[in-house]
Design a protein around this motif. Structure first.
Motif, PDB file in Angstrom:
ATOM      1  N   ALA A  12       7.766  18.778  63.610  1.00  0.00           N
ATOM      2  CA  ALA A  12       6.343  19.038  63.736  1.00  0.00           C
ATOM      3  C   ALA A  12       5.611  17.739  63.473  1.00  0.00           C
ATOM      4  N   SER A  13       4.610  17.471  64.287  1.00  0.00           N
ATOM      5  CA  SER A  13       3.836  16.255  64.084  1.00  0.00           C
ATOM      6  C   SER A  13       2.490  16.622  63.493  1.00  0.00           C
ATOM      7  N   GLY A  14       1.842  15.639  62.888  1.00  0.00           N
ATOM      8  CA  GLY A  14       0.527  15.879  62.326  1.00  0.00           C
ATOM      9  C   GLY A  14       0.608  16.367  60.894  1.00  0.00           C
ATOM     10  N   PRO A  15      -0.533  16.657  60.321  1.00  0.00           N
ATOM     11  CA  PRO A  15      -0.583  16.992  58.904  1.00  0.00           C
ATOM     12  C   PRO A  15      -0.314  18.464  58.600  1.00  0.00           C
ATOM     13  N   LEU A  16       0.014  19.276  59.581  1.00  0.00           N
ATOM     14  CA  LEU A  16       0.094  20.703  59.346  1.00  0.00           C
ATOM     15  C   LEU A  16       1.416  21.185  58.775  1.00  0.00           C
ATOM     16  N   ALA A  17       2.504  20.398  58.890  1.00  0.00           N
ATOM     17  CA  ALA A  17       3.799  20.911  58.458  1.00  0.00           C
ATOM     18  C   ALA A  17       4.519  19.927  57.558  1.00  0.00           C
ATOM     19  N   LEU A  18       5.236  20.466  56.593  1.00  0.00           N
ATOM     20  CA  LEU A  18       6.093  19.677  55.721  1.00  0.00           C
ATOM     21  C   LEU A  18       7.468  20.299  55.738  1.00  0.00           C
ATOM     22  N   ALA A  19       8.478  19.525  55.422  1.00  0.00           N
ATOM     23  CA  ALA A  19       9.826  20.062  55.349  1.00  0.00           C
ATOM     24  C   ALA A  19       9.932  21.047  54.199  1.00  0.00           C
ATOM     25  N   ALA A  20      10.681  22.099  54.435  1.00  0.00           N
ATOM     26  CA  ALA A  20      10.891  23.096  53.393  1.00  0.00           C
ATOM     27  C   ALA A  20      12.022  22.642  52.480  1.00  0.00           C
ATOM     28  N   PRO A  21      11.970  22.997  51.219  1.00  0.00           N
ATOM     29  CA  PRO A  21      13.051  22.618  50.316  1.00  0.00           C
ATOM     30  C   PRO A  21      14.339  23.355  50.665  1.00  0.00           C
ATOM     31  N   THR A  22      15.460  22.745  50.365  1.00  0.00           N
ATOM     32  CA  THR A  22      16.754  23.350  50.630  1.00  0.00           C
ATOM     33  C   THR A  22      17.037  24.421  49.587  1.00  0.00           C
ATOM     34  N   THR A  23      17.572  25.532  50.034  1.00  0.00           N
ATOM     35  CA  THR A  23      18.015  26.569  49.136  1.00  0.00           C
ATOM     36  C   THR A  23      19.525  26.420  49.038  1.00  0.00           C
ATOM     37  N   PRO A  24      20.040  25.786  47.968  1.00  0.00           N
ATOM     38  CA  PRO A  24      21.477  25.560  47.898  1.00  0.00           C
ATOM     39  C   PRO A  24      22.236  26.864  47.724  1.00  0.00           C
ATOM     40  N   VAL A  25      23.411  26.895  48.304  1.00  0.00           N
ATOM     41  CA  VAL A  25      24.270  28.046  48.153  1.00  0.00           C
ATOM     42  C   VAL A  25      25.065  27.856  46.869  1.00  0.00           C
ATOM     43  N   PRO A  26      25.033  28.825  45.949  1.00  0.00           N
ATOM     44  CA  PRO A  26      25.790  28.682  44.710  1.00  0.00           C
ATOM     45  C   PRO A  26      27.267  28.489  45.000  1.00  0.00           C
ATOM     46  N   LYS A  27      27.960  27.711  44.144  1.00  0.00           N
ATOM     47  CA  LYS A  27      29.367  27.379  44.350  1.00  0.00           C
ATOM     48  C   LYS A  27      30.286  28.577  44.184  1.00  0.00           C
ATOM     49  N   SER A  28      29.983  29.483  43.269  1.00  0.00           N
ATOM     50  CA  SER A  28      30.858  30.627  43.059  1.00  0.00           C
ATOM     51  C   SER A  28      30.363  31.821  43.851  1.00  0.00           C
ATOM     52  N   SER A  29      31.285  32.650  44.286  1.00  0.00           N
ATOM     53  CA  SER A  29      30.867  33.821  45.050  1.00  0.00           C
ATOM     54  C   SER A  29      30.075  34.790  44.178  1.00  0.00           C
ATOM     55  N   ALA A  30      30.336  34.785  42.862  1.00  0.00           N
ATOM     56  CA  ALA A  30      29.560  35.642  41.956  1.00  0.00           C
ATOM     57  C   ALA A  30      28.105  35.182  41.933  1.00  0.00           C
ATOM     58  N   GLY A  31      27.874  33.870  41.900  1.00  0.00           N
ATOM     59  CA  GLY A  31      26.516  33.327  41.903  1.00  0.00           C
ATOM     60  C   GLY A  31      25.819  33.573  43.222  1.00  0.00           C
ATOM     61  N   GLY A 123      33.059  27.998  54.209  1.00  0.00           N
ATOM     62  CA  GLY A 123      32.668  27.007  55.197  1.00  0.00           C
ATOM     63  C   GLY A 123      31.171  26.741  55.249  1.00  0.00           C
ATOM     64  N   VAL A 124      30.360  27.593  54.592  1.00  0.00           N
ATOM     65  CA  VAL A 124      28.907  27.406  54.565  1.00  0.00           C
ATOM     66  C   VAL A 124      28.547  26.629  53.299  1.00  0.00           C
ATOM     67  N   VAL A 125      27.825  25.515  53.486  1.00  0.00           N
ATOM     68  CA  VAL A 125      27.408  24.669  52.366  1.00  0.00           C
ATOM     69  C   VAL A 125      26.020  25.051  51.876  1.00  0.00           C
ATOM     70  N   SER A 126      25.076  25.280  52.795  1.00  0.00           N
ATOM     71  CA  SER A 126      23.717  25.617  52.373  1.00  0.00           C
ATOM     72  C   SER A 126      22.962  26.352  53.470  1.00  0.00           C
ATOM     73  N   LEU A 127      21.942  27.076  53.034  1.00  0.00           N
ATOM     74  CA  LEU A 127      20.978  27.724  53.927  1.00  0.00           C
ATOM     75  C   LEU A 127      19.612  27.154  53.573  1.00  0.00           C
ATOM     76  N   THR A 128      18.878  26.694  54.580  1.00  0.00           N
ATOM     77  CA  THR A 128      17.527  26.197  54.358  1.00  0.00           C
ATOM     78  C   THR A 128      16.585  27.042  55.198  1.00  0.00           C
ATOM     79  N   ARG A 129      15.703  27.767  54.543  1.00  0.00           N
ATOM     80  CA  ARG A 129      14.755  28.613  55.275  1.00  0.00           C
ATOM     81  C   ARG A 129      13.658  27.745  55.875  1.00  0.00           C
ATOM     82  N   ASN A 130      13.388  27.954  57.130  1.00  0.00           N
ATOM     83  CA  ASN A 130      12.323  27.239  57.814  1.00  0.00           C
ATOM     84  C   ASN A 130      10.999  27.867  57.404  1.00  0.00           C
TER      85      ASN A 130
END
Length: 188
Positions: A12-31, A123-130
């Motif tokens: 996105a160009s211009g002042p209207l959008a910024l990158a969203a923060p990454t939502t890290p995937v917890p390392k353990s399946s319990a987390g 195999g999934v490292v992270s999910l980042t919501r747009n």
């Protein structure tokens, strides 16, 4: 301003959008079970290195990536197979975009349940919501910045006036408002 598609990534160009923060995937399946997700579009990063940083396919320093080489084509095939395994693990996930050269992953519109299941998929490292984030400002900030730059332009040499006009445009762009053009022949 409208987003632009560049190299498979939406920018996105211009002042209207910024990158969203990454939502890290917890390392353990319990987390991973405790993380909550909402429906939306996500960029899903996968475990394997992308083509540009893989030891067998990365270009030498100062060289361009040869996307037509046999090594790159073979590795892209391997990445596709791994991506397909992840996609097959969660029902109904259809990638809108796939990435393999600079980022290994895909973008997809997901339900909350799909996102949570993907987060737990091997195999999934992270999910980042747009997300679309909007800059906000007070009217005092925008008016003060624009007035200062305009005043500086009125009392400046030609060179300084150009700099002041640039400052006014940059300041206005940063605050989310653009100066109104002055019609030719009017003083201003």
């Amino acid at each position: 301003m409208a987003p632009a598609l560049v190299g498979g990534l939406i920018l996105a160009s211009g002042p209207l959008a910024l990158a969203a923060p990454t939502t890290p995937v917890p390392k353990s399946s319990a987390g991973a079970g405790r993380q909550t997700y909402t429906a939306g579009t996500y960029i899903v990063q996968l475990r394997d290195k992308p083509v540009a940083t893989n030891a067998t396919t990365a270009p030498a320093a100062g060289r361009r990536l040869d996307t037509r080489s046999d090594a790159v084509r073979d590795y892209v095939g391997q990445l596709k197979q791994e991506r397909d395994k992840v996609l097959d693990a969660v029902r109904g996930v259809r990638p809108a975009y796939t990435y393999q050269y600079v980022l290994n992953g895909f973008a997809a519109k997901l339900t909350a349940t799909q996102a949570a299941r993907l987060a737990r998929t091997p195999g999934v490292v992270s999910l980042t919501r747009n997300e679309m984030l909007h800059l906000t400002t007070t009217s005092g900030t925008a008016a003060t910045s624009g007035t200062a730059a305009t005043t500086a332009g009125a009392n400046a040499t030609k060179s300084e006036a150009g700099t002041a006009a640039t400052a006014a445009t940059v300041t206005s762009a940063a605050t989310g408002s653009l100066p109104r053009p002055t019609p030719p022949g009017s003083s201003g």
